[in-house]
Design a protein around this motif. Structure first.
Motif, PDB file in Angstrom:
ATOM      1  N   GLN B 497       0.804  -1.145   0.315  1.00  0.00           N
ATOM      2  CA  GLN B 497      -0.196   0.581   0.008  1.00  0.00           C
ATOM      3  C   GLN B 497       0.742   1.195  -0.155  1.00  0.00           C
ATOM      4  N   VAL B 498       1.968   1.810   0.965  1.00  0.00           N
ATOM      5  CA  VAL B 498       2.383   2.685   1.090  1.00  0.00           C
ATOM      6  C   VAL B 498       3.270   2.340  -0.675  1.00  0.00           C
ATOM      7  N   TYR B 499       3.983   1.407  -1.355  1.00  0.00           N
ATOM      8  CA  TYR B 499       4.265   1.649  -2.983  1.00  0.00           C
ATOM      9  C   TYR B 499       3.453   1.903  -3.558  1.00  0.00           C
ATOM     10  N   ASP B 500       1.944   1.827  -3.017  1.00  0.00           N
ATOM     11  CA  ASP B 500       0.672   2.855  -4.258  1.00  0.00           C
ATOM     12  C   ASP B 500       1.045   4.319  -4.398  1.00  0.00           C
ATOM     13  N   LEU B 501       1.810   4.121  -3.216  1.00  0.00           N
ATOM     14  CA  LEU B 501       1.228   6.082  -3.127  1.00  0.00           C
ATOM     15  C   LEU B 501       2.418   6.438  -4.353  1.00  0.00           C
ATOM     16  N   LEU B 502       3.609   6.002  -4.433  1.00  0.00           N
ATOM     17  CA  LEU B 502       3.889   6.271  -5.124  1.00  0.00           C
ATOM     18  C   LEU B 502       3.527   6.483  -6.250  1.00  0.00           C
ATOM     19  N   PHE B 503       2.178   6.235  -6.355  1.00  0.00           N
ATOM     20  CA  PHE B 503       1.626   6.556  -8.393  1.00  0.00           C
ATOM     21  C   PHE B 503       0.591   7.169  -7.682  1.00  0.00           C
ATOM     22  N   GLU B 511      14.816  14.956  -2.931  1.00  0.00           N
ATOM     23  CA  GLU B 511      14.171  15.913  -2.484  1.00  0.00           C
ATOM     24  C   GLU B 511      14.983  17.228  -2.956  1.00  0.00           C
ATOM     25  N   VAL B 512      16.210  16.677  -3.390  1.00  0.00           N
ATOM     26  CA  VAL B 512      16.619  17.219  -4.950  1.00  0.00           C
ATOM     27  C   VAL B 512      15.613  17.656  -6.383  1.00  0.00           C
ATOM     28  N   VAL B 513      15.073  18.769  -6.579  1.00  0.00           N
ATOM     29  CA  VAL B 513      14.342  17.969  -7.798  1.00  0.00           C
ATOM     30  C   VAL B 513      15.095  18.034  -9.166  1.00  0.00           C
ATOM     31  N   SER B 514      15.829  17.340  -9.557  1.00  0.00           N
ATOM     32  CA  SER B 514      16.847  17.147 -10.369  1.00  0.00           C
ATOM     33  C   SER B 514      16.367  17.245 -11.785  1.00  0.00           C
ATOM     34  N   ASP B 515      17.502  17.640 -12.970  1.00  0.00           N
ATOM     35  CA  ASP B 515      17.349  18.141 -14.267  1.00  0.00           C
ATOM     36  C   ASP B 515      16.280  16.402 -14.439  1.00  0.00           C
ATOM     37  N   VAL B 516      16.880  15.347 -13.955  1.00  0.00           N
ATOM     38  CA  VAL B 516      16.295  13.921 -14.805  1.00  0.00           C
ATOM     39  C   VAL B 516      15.125  13.674 -14.958  1.00  0.00           C
ATOM     40  N   SER B 517      14.450  13.553 -13.416  1.00  0.00           N
ATOM     41  CA  SER B 517      13.232  13.094 -12.980  1.00  0.00           C
ATOM     42  C   SER B 517      12.537  13.526 -12.104  1.00  0.00           C
ATOM     43  N   GLY B 518      11.733  13.569 -10.954  1.00  0.00           N
ATOM     44  CA  GLY B 518      10.929  14.523 -10.403  1.00  0.00           C
ATOM     45  C   GLY B 518      11.255  15.710 -10.567  1.00  0.00           C
ATOM     46  N   ARG B 519      10.108  15.526 -11.906  1.00  0.00           N
ATOM     47  CA  ARG B 519      10.063  16.827 -11.843  1.00  0.00           C
ATOM     48  C   ARG B 519       7.928  17.311 -11.488  1.00  0.00           C
ATOM     49  N   GLY B 520       7.708  16.167 -10.974  1.00  0.00           N
ATOM     50  CA  GLY B 520       6.136  15.944 -10.548  1.00  0.00           C
ATOM     51  C   GLY B 520       5.404  15.108 -11.131  1.00  0.00           C
ATOM     52  N   VAL B 521       5.263  15.465 -12.314  1.00  0.00           N
ATOM     53  CA  VAL B 521       4.633  14.613 -13.425  1.00  0.00           C
ATOM     54  C   VAL B 521       5.751  12.614 -13.453  1.00  0.00           C
ATOM     55  N   GLY B 522       5.225  11.988 -12.965  1.00  0.00           N
ATOM     56  CA  GLY B 522       5.523  11.244 -12.954  1.00  0.00           C
ATOM     57  C   GLY B 522       4.971   9.807 -12.910  1.00  0.00           C
ATOM     58  N   LEU B 523       5.194   9.346 -11.825  1.00  0.00           N
ATOM     59  CA  LEU B 523       4.155   7.779 -11.968  1.00  0.00           C
ATOM     60  C   LEU B 523       3.061   7.487 -11.898  1.00  0.00           C
ATOM     61  N   ASP B 524       2.317   8.314 -11.614  1.00  0.00           N
ATOM     62  CA  ASP B 524       1.117   8.269 -11.739  1.00  0.00           C
ATOM     63  C   ASP B 524       0.722   8.226 -13.137  1.00  0.00           C
ATOM     64  N   VAL B 525       1.725   9.211 -14.192  1.00  0.00           N
ATOM     65  CA  VAL B 525       1.070   9.094 -15.800  1.00  0.00           C
ATOM     66  C   VAL B 525       1.338   7.882 -15.963  1.00  0.00           C
ATOM     67  N   GLY B 535      -2.647  -2.646 -19.641  1.00  0.00           N
ATOM     68  CA  GLY B 535      -2.249  -2.950 -17.960  1.00  0.00           C
ATOM     69  C   GLY B 535      -1.640  -2.508 -17.252  1.00  0.00           C
ATOM     70  N   LYS B 536      -0.698  -2.755 -16.340  1.00  0.00           N
ATOM     71  CA  LYS B 536      -0.811  -2.718 -14.481  1.00  0.00           C
ATOM     72  C   LYS B 536       0.675  -2.929 -14.479  1.00  0.00           C
ATOM     73  N   VAL B 537       0.931  -1.758 -13.380  1.00  0.00           N
ATOM     74  CA  VAL B 537       2.282  -1.467 -12.723  1.00  0.00           C
ATOM     75  C   VAL B 537       2.513  -1.997 -11.248  1.00  0.00           C
TER      76      VAL B 537
END
Lengths: 159, 689
Positions: B497-503, B511-525, B535-537
């Protein structure tokens, strides 16, 4: 000769069908087939004139009741009821009509612009009226009759 | 030479070489001393240069020319490879890709700035203190191959002499055709064509040779075979046996000589082997080790390009049409089966049974035609992961397995972006820095794996890393911060359930928003994109040991597993992937909560979707005990009442046609065994946020 040739070239072939006492026509190249009435699967949350879908040789094809589309009173389906399957703008749609039994050639010069209302059908849906020897044929403007956007809007509105 | 007719060939071949460059550079980066990789990179750069020169794409020549010089210095041991080298070479490949894209779009190459890359390449060259003088000269576009590979002088020891020509091996059929032609008084010619050493588009020349010959008659034999020629799998020579139907041998010779880059043509009358002394096959002309080396080289090239050959491109719509017709056939088959059974006619029954077997084979075939190997998507990832790792200062070993796993074309198109995201995530969030890894007693180089495999009717794609794992506490803290969960709930949540929160939308723990990922648009997309294609993930993670993302995809979109139900006399299909279970509830358990009917289900309260009202159905009776179908969309559950479960079956998904495009909660329709249409319910529509 030449004059005659040109006149011949300016004829269109039309499939004739009945709604009540009126005769309507659509150009033959727009018609894919004419089917007998069959079991229609209702599609919920669509406008009332959309009767549902049928299986037309493996292709799921929407069917509309032309009477309902034109706001005419609906009647019970009979042995004569037909589904005229037409193709317009890459859309295939079946039109339920009271009967369909004739193909005729209509000289283009006999087609007049439609009056405001013919037999209760708005001129918007009509392409013209053809006066033939003893009959009056109403030609449909299928682009207007089959408007997918309108259907989508009506579907969204009615719920 | 008429450029436009070869443009397509140039683009395709250059693409292959660019892919090859990327792959080999990655190998070279891992092992700086891999001579084979250095040579392969050099060869590809050289080939691209030659082709670009022929086509008149000068800017591409400049880039590849300098690449070649840099590589040459490495090859000859004048320079050793540094990370700097790798970066610049990769940059050069990127530039070539950009240029090729411009060529493809018919844009002007001069609009693309090459100066930066060219300067960097020349800087490297300056460092290594050598190389050819800068600036490409047209002469250098010719192959600087080993001197021994020079073609033998005309009329010399080469295979143009009589003896070699007689060494032709014809099979019985070819021989009888040739003899028959002779008997009919037609000339049979054996033709030897030697193409210029420096020729770059050999396949094109070979094609022109074959084409020209065919204008004069019928080709009995072509050696190397036409397939091999198409792959560029040839030395300088092509041998052809032609039945002359039009013109004279001289005319054929002149026509062949008229093809540019054709260096030598010999045309001689053919005599059957039996009529002459047949020399041992060892006399087959292979001019020494140099020619062998050249052949090997071509072999390598051919190997790299054998994939995708002998194939036909087919519009996906045609395949859909085939599928439609096929499912129609299946319906008729079912009908015939029933008729045969009622008739009891034995022979008819046997025939129908046979037909059933064939049609199931046919179905499998049609399905596999729509399949595309996942490597078409995977191909670009090694390079991407490498760039990311450099950017993030991490050391990554990237392993790809199962690239040949097939997936439906439509699904393939959709999985690229989600995979990019998960891989970025693995490198960026998953893996620790080398220092952290050392401190944790792990090897400094992290492992990222991309694995695809089949299982039943599903394809699984796993993206895993051996990094730090998902930090449960951090996720919970963040979720509380974002108001996604109550602080009180936190401890009772399972890891899953905790991991599902990531989605959840907008969730990012970096914590540091990097250039690579972590731009807020993410796993939910990622999640919603995968759900769109059925599909499922899921995530599995162990602290300190790594994280694994498991994507589950349907093998195909057009055939899905569904549960058929009847409600108020109407049949509907519900995709199995959204069904949790079937259940029976007592009417008294249905409660009213703020105007919404709810039922208890496994310790939670879930809404009862009023399909009767939504679909304007009229159920004849209200029962004390009702059948319900429990459905879910992610963490949202719902239920609806049905009259009867008609069973589970595979259905062919069809659209409602263009006239009915967006009907609320209807995903499409399917044709049942009796020919009736049943609508497919899209449960996601009821469970929307």
């Amino acid at each position: 000769m030449e004059q005659q040739g040109r006149e011949l070239a300016q004829e269109i072939k039309v499939i004739v069908f009945q709604l009540g006492s009126e005769e309507y026509g659509v150009e033959v190249h727009q018609v894919l087939s004419i089917e007998r009435m069959q079991k229609i699967t209702r599609v919920p949350r669509t406008p009332a004139f959309v009767k549902g879908v049928i299986n037309l040789r493996g292709v799921v094809t929407p069917v509309i009741d032309l009477r309902a589309r034109f706001g005419l009173p609906e009647v019970e389906y009979t042995e004569d009821t037909r589904i005229v399957v037409v193709s317009v703008n890459d859309m295939e749609v079946g039109l339920i009509v009271d009967a369909a039994n004739d193909v005729i050639d209509v000289p283009v010069n006999r087609i007049d612009p439609p009056p405001a209302v013919v037999g209760g059908v708005k001129a918007d849906y009509l392409r013209g009226v053809a006066k033939l020897d003893d009959r009056l044929l109403v030609l449909l403007n299928l682009d207007r009759v089959l408007n997918a956007q309108e259907v989508a809007q009506l579907s969204a509105m009615s719920w | 030479m008429e450029n436009s007719s070869y443009l397509h060939m140039f683009i395709e071949e250059t693409k292959e070489h660019l892919q090859q460059l990327n792959e080999q550079l990655l190998i070279l980066e891992k092992d700086h001393s891999d001579q084979e990789a250095i040579h392969a990179v050099f060869r590809s750069a050289h080939t691209i240069k030659g082709m670009a020169a022929t086509m008149g794409f000068e800017p591409m020549v400049w880039v590849t020319h300098d690449m070649e010089n840099v590589l040459d210095a490495i090859r000859n041991g004048r320079a050793s490879i540094t990370p700097d080298h790798m970066d610049v070479l990769f940059k050069a490949v990127d530039l070539l890709e950009t240029q090729l894209a411009a060529v493809e779009n018919g844009e002007d190459l001069n609009g693309i700035d090459t100066s930066e890359v060219v300067e960097e390449l020349q800087r490297l060259l300056g460092e290594s203190g050598g190389g050819e003088p800068v600036g490409p000269s047209p002469a250098s576009a010719a192959a600087p191959g080993p001197a021994g590979a020079e073609a033998p002088p005309e009329g010399g020891s080469g295979p143009s002499a009589e003896g070699a020509v007689q060494a032709w091996q014809l099979d019985a059929f070819q021989e009888s055709v040739a003899k028959e032609a002779k008997r009919e008084g037609l000339g049979v010619l054996q033709i030897l064509v030697r193409i210029d050493e420096g020729c770059v588009l050999k396949a094109a020349r070979a094609y022109m040779v074959v084409d020209t010959c065919e204008e004069y008659g019928e080709l009995v034999k072509v050696e190397p075979s036409v397939e091999e020629l198409e792959q560029g799998k040839m030395d300088q020579e092509i041998r052809l046996l032609l039945i002359l139907k039009r013109g004279t041998p001289e005319a054929v010779r002149d026509a062949l000589m008229g093809i540019s880059e054709v260096r030598h043509v010999s045309v001689e009358p053919w005599t059957a082997v039996a009529e002459s002394v047949s020399p041992p096959p060892a006399a087959t002309p292979k001019a020494g080790p140099a020619a062998k080396a050249a052949a090997q080289k071509e072999d390598l090239k051919a190997k790299a390009s054998t994939r995708g050959l002998k194939s036909v491109r087919v519009d996906i719509e045609r395949l859909d049409a085939l599928m439609n017709l096929f499912s129609e056939l299946v319906i008729d088959r079912t009908r015939i089966e029933e008729l045969a059974k009622t008739s009891g006619h034995q022979e008819l029954l046997a025939t129908v049974e046979h037909m059933a077997r064939i049609s199931s084979d046919l179905q499998n075939l049609v399905m596999t035609i729509r399949m595309v190997p996942v490597e078409t998507v995977f191909n670009r990832f090694p390079r991407m992961v490498r760039d990311l790792a450099r950017e993030m200062g991490k050391q990554v070993e990237f392993v790809v397995r199962g690239g040949d796993t097939g997936l439906d074309r439509t699904v393939i198109d959709e999985i690229g972006d989600p995979l990019v995201h998960l891989l970025r995530n693995a490198v960026d969030h998953g893996l620790e820095t080398p220092e952290e890894r050392r401190a944790a007693g792990k090897p400094e180089t992290g492992l990222v794996q991309l694995v695809a495999y089949h299982s039943g009717n599903q394809v699984f794609i796993e993206v895993s890393d051996d990094g730090r794992g998902v930090d449960r506490e951090k996720v919970i803290r963040k979720a509380i911060e974002r108001g996604l969960i109550d602080p009180g709930q936190a401890n009772s949540l399972t890891d899953g359930q905790v991991y599902d929160l990531l989605f959840q939308p907008g969730f990012s723990t970096k914590e540091v928003v990097s250039d690579v990922s972590g731009r807020g648009v993410g796993l939910d997309v990622v999640k919603s994109k995968l759900e769109q294609v059925g599909g499922k993930v899921q995530v599995q993670s162990k602290p300190g040991q790594g994280t694994k993302w498991i994507i589950q995809l349907p093998l195909t979109l057009s055939i899905i597993q569904a549960m058929l139900v009847s409600i108020a006399g109407e049949k509907y299909a519900v995709p199995l992937h959204s069904i949790v279970e079937t259940a029976v509830i007592a009417r008294k358990d249905i409660r009213d909560l703020h105007g919404q009917q709810v039922i208890p289900f496994r310790g939670r309260v879930i809404p009862l979707i009023d399909l009767e009202q939504l679909y304007d159905l009229r159920r004849p009776e209200v029962r004390d005990e009702e059948n319900v179908l429990i459905v879910r969309r992610g963490e949202r559950y719902g239920a609806f009442i049905v009259d009867e479960f008609l069973g589970q079956q595979e259905i062919v998904l069809k659209s409602l046609g263009r006239y009915l495009q967006q009907v609320f909660s209807i995903a499409g329709a399917t044709v049942l065994g009796d020919g009736q249409v049943a609508l497919i319910i899209d449960c996601n529509a009821f469970l929307a946020a």
